[in-house]
Structure formats: structure tokens, C-alpha cells
Enzyme design. Structure first.
Site, PDB file in Angstrom:
ATOM      1  N   CYS A   1       0.811  -1.225   0.000  1.00 26.17           N
ATOM      2  CA  CYS A   1       0.000   0.000   0.000  1.00 26.17           C
ATOM      3  C   CYS A   1       0.843   1.274   0.000  1.00 26.17           C
ATOM      4  CB  CYS A   1      -0.996  -0.009   1.154  1.00 26.17           C
ATOM      5  SG  CYS A   1      -0.267   0.077   2.806  1.00 26.17           S
TER       6      CYS A   1
ATOM      7  N   HIS B   1      -2.564   1.261   6.890  1.00 25.37           N
ATOM      8  CA  HIS B   1      -2.914   1.044   5.480  1.00 25.37           C
ATOM      9  C   HIS B   1      -3.260   2.401   4.876  1.00 25.37           C
ATOM     10  CE1 HIS B   1      -4.122  -1.186   1.956  1.00 25.37           C
ATOM     11  NE2 HIS B   1      -5.243  -0.486   1.907  1.00 25.37           N
TER      12      HIS B   1
ATOM     13  N   HIS C   1      -6.189   1.447  -3.983  1.00 26.42           N
ATOM     14  CA  HIS C   1      -5.151   1.035  -3.040  1.00 26.42           C
ATOM     15  C   HIS C   1      -4.621  -0.341  -3.418  1.00 26.42           C
ATOM     16  CE1 HIS C   1      -7.900  -1.571  -0.351  1.00 26.42           C
ATOM     17  NE2 HIS C   1      -8.614  -1.210  -1.386  1.00 26.42           N
TER      18      HIS C   1
END
Length: 184
Positions: free
Chosen positions: A85, A136, A148
Site C-alpha cells: 500500500c 494502510h 489502493h
């Protein structure tokens, strides 16, 4: 045809004068600073200052991110052969002239804090997934969607941050501009 000794001396003097002139000309061009500085005539305007290129607008960031849909997830990945990510976010922004740190927690500190209601395309969205705090990150693309690199399903993809899974894990949003980034 023979030359008179006086003519030979004149020729020698002329060559010597020419060599001296060439030597002075070459020395006059040398600088000690290494970079020539323009010297405009009096009253001339200053040469223009060239600003560094500004980062791409949020639409370019979103476009770059969206082109990477389907790229495989790779733990520690930070290029189009595979992303995690934060590597995904760093690469996307880097392609658009914005330097970001590599780690999610550092990226969380890089931008200006914004409210969830004020999220715009190109903003960073942070979630608590594998550990407390921001762990994240993804890029808002408009509406309630973000792109993402999640580890589940293994590819860069678009999801809704207002969906039940992501909304429960939302920890914050940041707007990254040249004014809000630090030098990394």
C-alpha cells in the site's frame, strides 16, 4: 625573393603579439565560479527566474493511480512489478513530482489533516488494519471511492471507504501539497 631582416623581426613581433592576444582572450573567458553570470547592459531587465516544476494536479495523481489497477500486491513492493500500500502511494505521487516517505505512519504525518467530509480526489486515506494507528493507505479518487494495494485479492483495486469494512477502520485523511510535504 628574399626578406629583409627588418621584415623578419616585424613578422616575429606580429606572431608574438598575436599569441599574447590569444592568451589574454582565453584567460578573460575563464571564471572562478564555474557558472557564467550574465552581465546585462545598464537598465536591462533581470533574466527570468525559472521556478522548479510544480507537482501535477490531483487529477494527474488519480489518473496515474488508476492506470495501475490490476497490478499484483507484493509485500515491500514499490514499483509496477508489484506494490504494497505505501509503496503504491509513494510511487504514484513520485511520478507526479511529489516526494513522500516510504512507510504508512510517515505518510500519515506528511500532509495536512482534513475531515472525512472534505476528502477530494488525490487525498490520502488511512486505515487501521494490521496494527494500531495508521497501517494502510490509499488514494481518494472521487465520491466515496479510493484506489489502493490491499493484500487480499492481491491486486491494486478500487473500493468504497464508506463501506462497512473500511469505514470501521478509517483513522484519517491527509491532503498532500508541496506546502505540506517535508524533504525526505
Amino acid at each position: 625573393m628574399s626578406l629583409h631582416p627588418r621584415d623578419l623581426r616585424r613578422g616575429r613581433h606580429a606572431r608574438l603579439a598575436l599569441l599574447v592576444l590569444i592568451g589574454f582572450s582565453a584567460a578573460a573567458c575563464a571564471t572562478t565560479s564555474g557558472t557564467p553570470r550574465p552581465r546585462p547592459f545598464p537598465g536591462a531587465p533581470e533574466p527570468p527566474v525559472v521556478a522548479p516544476p510544480s507537482p501535477a494536479p490531483p487529477t494527474a495523481i488519480v489518473s496515474t493511480a488508476m492506470m495501475l489497477r490490476g497490478t499484483p500486491y507484493r509485500n515491500g513492493g514499490s514499483d509496477p512489478s508489484g506494490f504494497d500500500c505505501s509503496g503504491f502511494v509513494q510511487w504514484v505521487f513520485g511520478q507526479n513530482g511529489v516526494r513522500l516517505p516510504r512507510e504508512v505512519r510517515e505518510q500519515y504525518e506528511a500532509g495536512a489533516r482534513i475531515d472525512r467530509r472534505d476528502v477530494k480526489p488525490g487525498d490520502l486515506l488511512f486505515f487501521e488494519t494490521v496494527s494500531r494507528g495508521a497501517s494502510h493507505v490509499g488514494v481518494a479518487i472521487g465520491g466515496d471511492e479510493f484506489v489502493h494495494a490491499p493484500s487480499s485479492n492481491g491486486v491494486v483495486r478500487v473500493e468504497r471507504f464508506t463501506g462497512s469494512y473500511w469505514s470501521r477502520r478509517f483513522v484519517g485523511a491527509r491532503r498532500v501539497t508541496t506546502d505540506t510535504t517535508k524533504t525526505f
